[in-house]
Write a protein that holds these residues in place. Structure first.
Motif, PDB file in Angstrom:
ATOM      1  N   PRO A   1      -6.335   7.798   0.497  1.00  0.00           N
ATOM      2  CA  PRO A   1      -6.112   9.218   0.176  1.00  0.00           C
ATOM      3  C   PRO A   1      -7.052  10.179   0.897  1.00  0.00           C
ATOM      4  CG  PRO A   1      -7.152   8.101  -1.659  1.00  0.00           C
ATOM      5  CD  PRO A   1      -6.894   7.047  -0.626  1.00  0.00           C
TER       6      PRO A   1
ATOM      7  N   GLY B   1      -8.106   4.782   5.501  1.00  0.00           N
ATOM      8  CA  GLY B   1      -8.708   5.855   4.694  1.00  0.00           C
ATOM      9  C   GLY B   1      -7.991   6.154   3.396  1.00  0.00           C
TER      10      GLY B   1
ATOM     11  N   TRP C   1      -2.610   6.080  -6.362  1.00  0.00           N
ATOM     12  CA  TRP C   1      -3.900   6.540  -5.819  1.00  0.00           C
ATOM     13  C   TRP C   1      -4.000   8.064  -5.886  1.00  0.00           C
ATOM     14  CZ3 TRP C   1      -8.133   3.986  -3.184  1.00  0.00           C
ATOM     15  CH2 TRP C   1      -8.111   2.601  -3.351  1.00  0.00           C
TER      16      TRP C   1
ATOM     17  N   MET D   1       0.297   6.636   2.273  1.00  0.00           N
ATOM     18  CA  MET D   1      -1.117   6.958   2.047  1.00  0.00           C
ATOM     19  C   MET D   1      -1.523   8.143   2.932  1.00  0.00           C
ATOM     20  SD  MET D   1      -2.937   5.372  -0.213  1.00  0.00           S
ATOM     21  CE  MET D   1      -3.176   3.835  -1.111  1.00  0.00           C
TER      22      MET D   1
ATOM     23  N   ASN E   1     -13.075   9.959   1.686  1.00  0.00           N
ATOM     24  CA  ASN E   1     -14.294   9.622   2.439  1.00  0.00           C
ATOM     25  C   ASN E   1     -14.394  10.477   3.694  1.00  0.00           C
ATOM     26  OD1 ASN E   1     -15.070   7.165   0.785  1.00  0.00           O
ATOM     27  ND2 ASN E   1     -13.013   6.627   1.440  1.00  0.00           N
TER      28      ASN E   1
ATOM     29  N   ARG F   1     -14.050   2.369   4.162  1.00  0.00           N
ATOM     30  CA  ARG F   1     -14.436   1.876   2.840  1.00  0.00           C
ATOM     31  C   ARG F   1     -13.315   1.017   2.270  1.00  0.00           C
ATOM     32  NH1 ARG F   1     -15.618   5.730  -2.378  1.00  0.00           N
ATOM     33  NH2 ARG F   1     -13.350   5.749  -2.412  1.00  0.00           N
ATOM     34  N   TRP F   2     -13.640  -0.239   1.980  1.00  0.00           N
ATOM     35  CA  TRP F   2     -12.721  -1.189   1.332  1.00  0.00           C
ATOM     36  C   TRP F   2     -11.416  -1.357   2.107  1.00  0.00           C
ATOM     37  CZ3 TRP F   2     -14.328   2.090  -3.381  1.00  0.00           C
ATOM     38  CH2 TRP F   2     -15.636   1.755  -3.730  1.00  0.00           C
ATOM     39  N   GLY F   3     -11.588  -1.492   3.427  1.00  0.00           N
ATOM     40  CA  GLY F   3     -10.440  -1.710   4.297  1.00  0.00           C
ATOM     41  C   GLY F   3     -10.509  -3.044   5.021  1.00  0.00           C
TER      42      GLY F   3
ATOM     43  N   LEU G   1      -2.294   4.795  11.618  1.00  0.00           N
ATOM     44  CA  LEU G   1      -2.993   4.000  12.632  1.00  0.00           C
ATOM     45  C   LEU G   1      -3.313   2.627  12.055  1.00  0.00           C
ATOM     46  CD1 LEU G   1      -4.743   4.763  15.470  1.00  0.00           C
ATOM     47  CD2 LEU G   1      -6.591   4.227  13.917  1.00  0.00           C
ATOM     48  N   ASP G   2      -2.963   1.587  12.795  1.00  0.00           N
ATOM     49  CA  ASP G   2      -3.315   0.229  12.382  1.00  0.00           C
ATOM     50  C   ASP G   2      -4.690  -0.086  12.966  1.00  0.00           C
ATOM     51  OD1 ASP G   2      -3.628  -2.486  11.977  1.00  0.00           O
ATOM     52  OD2 ASP G   2      -1.512  -2.944  12.337  1.00  0.00           O
TER      53      ASP G   2
ATOM     54  N   TRP H   1       0.825  -1.215   0.000  1.00  0.00           N
ATOM     55  CA  TRP H   1       0.000   0.000   0.000  1.00  0.00           C
ATOM     56  C   TRP H   1       0.855   1.259   0.000  1.00  0.00           C
ATOM     57  CZ3 TRP H   1      -4.437  -0.091  -2.038  1.00  0.00           C
ATOM     58  CH2 TRP H   1      -5.177  -1.278  -2.010  1.00  0.00           C
TER      59      TRP H   1
ATOM     60  N   PHE I   1      -2.716   2.598   7.803  1.00  0.00           N
ATOM     61  CA  PHE I   1      -1.484   2.053   8.389  1.00  0.00           C
ATOM     62  C   PHE I   1      -0.276   2.255   7.481  1.00  0.00           C
ATOM     63  CE2 PHE I   1      -1.258  -2.854   7.309  1.00  0.00           C
ATOM     64  CZ  PHE I   1      -1.482  -2.582   5.966  1.00  0.00           C
ATOM     65  N   ALA I   2      -0.497   2.726   6.242  1.00  0.00           N
ATOM     66  CA  ALA I   2       0.606   2.989   5.312  1.00  0.00           C
ATOM     67  C   ALA I   2       0.930   4.484   5.340  1.00  0.00           C
ATOM     68  CB  ALA I   2       0.207   2.542   3.904  1.00  0.00           C
TER      69      ALA I   2
HETATM   70  C1  LIG Z   1      -8.503  -0.281  -1.127  1.00  0.00           C
HETATM   71  S1  LIG Z   1      -7.706   0.946  -0.160  1.00  0.00           S
HETATM   72  C2  LIG Z   1      -9.095   1.922   0.323  1.00  0.00           C
HETATM   73  C3  LIG Z   1      -8.748   3.362   0.640  1.00  0.00           C
HETATM   74  C4  LIG Z   1      -9.904   4.278   1.012  1.00  0.00           C
HETATM   75  N1  LIG Z   1     -10.608   3.788   2.190  1.00  0.00           N
HETATM   76  C5  LIG Z   1     -10.878   4.413  -0.142  1.00  0.00           C
HETATM   77  O1  LIG Z   1     -11.989   3.935  -0.042  1.00  0.00           O
HETATM   78  O2  LIG Z   1     -10.514   5.064  -1.137  1.00  0.00           O
HETATM   79  C6  LIG Z   1      -7.327   0.051   1.294  1.00  0.00           C
HETATM   80  C7  LIG Z   1      -6.508   0.808   2.330  1.00  0.00           C
HETATM   81  O3  LIG Z   1      -6.508   0.029   3.530  1.00  0.00           O
HETATM   82  C8  LIG Z   1      -5.277   0.243   4.192  1.00  0.00           C
HETATM   83  N2  LIG Z   1      -5.116  -0.833   5.192  1.00  0.00           N
HETATM   84  C9  LIG Z   1      -5.017  -2.170   4.986  1.00  0.00           C
HETATM   85  N3  LIG Z   1      -4.894  -2.828   6.146  1.00  0.00           N
HETATM   86  C10 LIG Z   1      -4.936  -1.893   7.133  1.00  0.00           C
HETATM   87  C11 LIG Z   1      -4.876  -1.948   8.548  1.00  0.00           C
HETATM   88  N4  LIG Z   1      -4.726  -3.098   9.216  1.00  0.00           N
HETATM   89  N5  LIG Z   1      -4.968  -0.772   9.260  1.00  0.00           N
HETATM   90  C12 LIG Z   1      -5.105   0.399   8.602  1.00  0.00           C
HETATM   91  N6  LIG Z   1      -5.134   0.520   7.255  1.00  0.00           N
HETATM   92  C13 LIG Z   1      -5.071  -0.616   6.527  1.00  0.00           C
HETATM   93  C14 LIG Z   1      -4.275   0.271   3.058  1.00  0.00           C
HETATM   94  O4  LIG Z   1      -3.063   0.872   3.412  1.00  0.00           O
HETATM   95  C15 LIG Z   1      -5.045   1.041   1.966  1.00  0.00           C
HETATM   96  O5  LIG Z   1      -4.750   2.397   1.982  1.00  0.00           O
END
Ligand SMILES: C[S@@+](CC[C@H](N)C(=O)[O-])C[C@H]1O[C@@H](n2cnc3c(N)ncnc32)[C@H](O)[C@@H]1O
Length: 279
Positions: free
Chosen positions: A57, A55, A20, A83, A60, A122-124, A104-105, A13, A79-80
């Motif tokens: 970029p 989140g 992104w 990003m 949301n 969203r999509w996390g 934040l993880d 990520w 967590f990245a």
């Molecule tokens: C598909 S992207 C979605 C980004 C944003 N929520 C959106 O809808 O545009 C997934 C995101 O989840 C983050 N991610 C994955 N595992 C995570 C974790 N354990 N804690 C926090 N972020 C995480 C990734 O770094 C990435 O930025």
């Protein structure tokens, strides 16, 4: 093992962050209605503190910023750290003064109990190695009676926008790095019942789940290719390790396989996401 997989996901990520940022406008045009659903159903009120988890970029969370107003706050997280950097630059470009960005993880949040009024994601969750831990963390930091609103991708049969590329890679012998149905895979929470059960197991009593269409419209195959190889984490990871010839072959085969989705104005690839809110 799980820690290795988590570190690998974070590295992926971080690598995806620049793509992104470049594709932000296309992404927002295509997916804004999902963000609007989340912001509406998290029930953000003036003065609230809303947490945007995973989140990316930040779009949301930025949408929610207007709702909470100058007395409220958005905690925009991922967590990245790359990003988070993208989100920080965008918040400053938009002049948003009620947004705090931080790494934040979601599976182990550095936040106090009962400290936020709403959470969007969203999509996390489906990408997390231990989404159950993340849901329990949400329950812990969320004030009683307030809401978590989330979206995760439905199963492969409903998401040709990504499976056409995935299947084409498999057709040519390129295996995905991660099992798409296993923990952290894109289809690890592929139906409403799984989402409902995981939320209930984490202590959420009131759960509503519904599906929403997300169609991906590209002006050309080139636009689709650029998007899939710059933004779709699992796919981009495989493509970056291919030779020039292999990449060219994948590109040609994918163009043929996407032919079925041609329209008068380009390509439309269907998708379905699962939206839920819980308290
Ligand atoms: C598909 S992207 C979605 C980004 C944003 N929520 C959106 O809808 O545009 C997934 C995101 O989840 C983050 N991610 C994955 N595992 C995570 C974790 N354990 N804690 C926090 N972020 C995480 C990734 O770094 C990435 O930025």
């Amino acid at each position: 093992m799980v820690d290795d997989a988590r570190a690998k996901s974070r590295a992926t990520w971080n690598e995806m962050a620049a793509g992104w940022e470049r594709k932000r406008d296309f992404m927002w045009r295509t997916t804004r209605h999902v963000a609007e659903w989340l912001v509406e159903h998290v029930d953000a009120r003036p003065g609230d503190t809303i947490l945007d988890l995973a989140g990316g970029p930040g779009e949301n969370g930025f949408l929610a910023a207007a709702r909470v107003g100058s007395q409220g706050k958005i905690i925009e997280t991922d967590f990245a750290d790359e990003m988070v950097g993208v989100a920080r630059r965008r918040a400053s470009e938009l002049g948003l003064e009620n947004v705090e960005t931080r790494v934040l993880d979601a599976e182990r949040m550095d936040l106090a109990d009962d400290s936020v009024d709403g959470i969007i994601c969203r999509w996390g969750f489906m990408l997390m190695l231990d989404p159950g831990a993340a849901f329990r963390e949400c329950r812990r930091v969320l004030k009683d009676g307030r809401r978590l609103a989330l979206s995760v991708w439905a199963g492969p049969e409903k998401n040709p926008w990504v499976t056409v590329t995935g299947m084409t890679m498999v057709q040519l012998g390129h295996q995905p790095g991660r099992d798409p149905f296993g923990p952290g895979g894109m289809f690890s929470m592929p139906d409403p019942e799984t989402v409902r059960t995981m939320l209930t197991d984490a202590g959420f009593a009131d759960v509503t789940v519904e599906e929403m269409v997300v169609d991906w419209r590209y002006e050309s195959f080139d636009e689709a290719w650029d998007f899939m190889t710059e933004v779709a984490g699992a796919i981009a990871q495989v493509v970056k390790d291919l030779s020039r010839d292999e990449t060219e072959k994948l590109r040609r085969t994918l163009e043929e396989n996407m032919d079925a989705f041609k329209t008068d104005s380009g390509l439309t690839l269907p998708g379905v996401t699962i939206n839920a809110w819980a308290s």
